[in-house]
Scaffold this active site. Sequence first.
Site, PDB file in Angstrom:
ATOM      1  N   HIS A 171       0.733  -1.089  -0.165  1.00  0.00           N
ATOM      2  CA  HIS A 171       0.008   0.106  -0.072  1.00  0.00           C
ATOM      3  C   HIS A 171       0.771   1.391   0.067  1.00  0.00           C
ATOM      4  O   HIS A 171       0.321   2.385  -0.237  1.00  0.00           O
ATOM      5  CB  HIS A 171      -0.957  -0.050   1.321  1.00  0.00           C
ATOM      6  CG  HIS A 171      -1.943  -0.979   1.285  1.00  0.00           C
ATOM      7  ND1 HIS A 171      -2.575  -1.273   0.128  1.00  0.00           N
ATOM      8  CD2 HIS A 171      -2.167  -1.922   2.304  1.00  0.00           C
ATOM      9  CE1 HIS A 171      -3.405  -2.383   0.605  1.00  0.00           C
ATOM     10  NE2 HIS A 171      -3.063  -2.817   1.879  1.00  0.00           N
ATOM     11  N   ASP A 195      -3.247 -11.173  -1.467  1.00  0.00           N
ATOM     12  CA  ASP A 195      -3.664 -10.614  -0.145  1.00  0.00           C
ATOM     13  C   ASP A 195      -5.213 -10.160  -0.382  1.00  0.00           C
ATOM     14  O   ASP A 195      -5.510  -9.665  -1.398  1.00  0.00           O
ATOM     15  CB  ASP A 195      -2.925  -9.392   0.184  1.00  0.00           C
ATOM     16  CG  ASP A 195      -2.923  -8.886   1.496  1.00  0.00           C
ATOM     17  OD1 ASP A 195      -2.170  -9.111   2.358  1.00  0.00           O
ATOM     18  OD2 ASP A 195      -4.110  -7.881   1.813  1.00  0.00           O
ATOM     19  N   HIS A 252      -6.695  -7.353   0.620  1.00  0.00           N
ATOM     20  CA  HIS A 252      -6.415  -5.911   0.271  1.00  0.00           C
ATOM     21  C   HIS A 252      -6.031  -5.769  -1.339  1.00  0.00           C
ATOM     22  O   HIS A 252      -4.968  -6.580  -1.531  1.00  0.00           O
ATOM     23  CB  HIS A 252      -5.641  -5.025   1.137  1.00  0.00           C
ATOM     24  CG  HIS A 252      -6.425  -5.208   2.555  1.00  0.00           C
ATOM     25  ND1 HIS A 252      -5.891  -6.103   3.606  1.00  0.00           N
ATOM     26  CD2 HIS A 252      -7.528  -4.794   3.301  1.00  0.00           C
ATOM     27  CE1 HIS A 252      -6.635  -6.007   4.806  1.00  0.00           C
ATOM     28  NE2 HIS A 252      -7.441  -5.482   4.578  1.00  0.00           N
ATOM     29  N   ASP A 311      -4.722 -12.858   4.743  1.00  0.00           N
ATOM     30  CA  ASP A 311      -6.007 -11.918   5.253  1.00  0.00           C
ATOM     31  C   ASP A 311      -7.392 -12.504   4.500  1.00  0.00           C
ATOM     32  O   ASP A 311      -8.264 -12.125   4.714  1.00  0.00           O
ATOM     33  CB  ASP A 311      -5.915 -10.700   5.722  1.00  0.00           C
ATOM     34  CG  ASP A 311      -5.224 -10.081   4.258  1.00  0.00           C
ATOM     35  OD1 ASP A 311      -4.865 -10.671   3.251  1.00  0.00           O
ATOM     36  OD2 ASP A 311      -4.639  -8.763   4.652  1.00  0.00           O
TER      37      ASP A 311
HETATM   38 ZN   LIG Z   1      -4.074  -7.385   3.427  1.00  0.00          ZN
END
Ligand SMILES: [Zn+2]
Length: 388
Positions: A145, A180, A182, A269
């Site tokens: 990120h 992931d 996200h 996750d």
């Molecule tokens: Zn994540």
Amino acid sequence: MHEKNEINGNGENRNILIYSDKTASFDLGADHPFKPSRAKQMMELLARYSLMYEKNQMVIPPEPITDEQLYLFHDPSYIELLKKAGSGDFTIDMLSAGLGTEDNPIVPGLADYCFSAAGGTIQGAIMLANNEARVVFNPLGGFHHAGPDHAEGFCYINDLAVAIEELTRRGKRVAYIDIDVHFGNGVRDAFASRNDVLCVSIHESGMSIYPWSGCVEYIGEGAGRGYTVNIPLMQGSDDGVFLYAFEAIVPPLIEQFKPDIVVSVIGADTHKDDLLGHLNLTSIGYERTIRIINRLSPRLLITGGGGYNLYKTAALWTLAWAIVCGLEPEDAYAGLIGGMMYGPEAHSGTLRDQPFIVSGHLKEQCTEYAQDMVAYLKRNLFPIHGLT
Ligand SMILES: [Zn+2]
């Protein structure tokens, strides 16, 4: 694990784990969900399941990333702020760079931790580029990120963007596969206009989770049009839905692109018991995905990324390491670590989960959503790569 000078395997089959207790012991605060200690738990499981004693395996500590490497992606002014923050010197301009927020707190030793955790990924990339390994795993890396001038989403240094830039400068063709939960927004932004990096992210839709982006329609721009591949899934999606979308899109594209090196974030996750994500994967879907990534990768750099159920994350990473090393963990020792039950009792007997299948209306919705995403990419992106 063997010392470097004892290694018999050559670079064609060597599997390297980058790890240090010091980096894994760093703590962002008791209430912060991101726990580097997951890597330490994984190391304990690797020992318990005898997954680190092969002659072609080795563990090496991360070397801190250098300023020169950082500047391949990051603005020097941001790095200065991060260094100042790391020495406990808070100034108000840090907030606008994402430093000192709830997600990205400033704690003593922060910069050293960030530079080591990220450094392992760059080190791994260089070893792969030099044919010194077939696989490198940095469980402490995967900060997808972070932006050039700011921290966000628990990520201060974008080790992936730096590593990919380093690899492309060495003439390598890189495919990035992010599983992931996200969306990997920082990496996408870095390479959206380039066609020498194929950037694939499968993730929970930005409609229901940070970073609220990663829609299927964005496929890159300019020369990079067709080289950004986003596969959002509806919250609630299970192994079957995830694998359907992943298998429909990722293998054909990677096989067509023919990377020299695959860089991957294998965040845990997506697991159904994760504390932040809302997907419903089990170890079954995760393992199968890792097997596919491994098969598609001439050389493979994997990074840990997210994972907020600590035991499950350690268990899934353990399975991932076993798979990329061609080993089969046997569940004979349960989760007994140092005589104590390790993790919730229900989880302690095995690395693997029982099947978990979503049913009814939710399953129909998740399936239809995934079918729409796959159809969109096949219609709009596959033709750019000569695929039908
Ligand atoms: Zn994540």
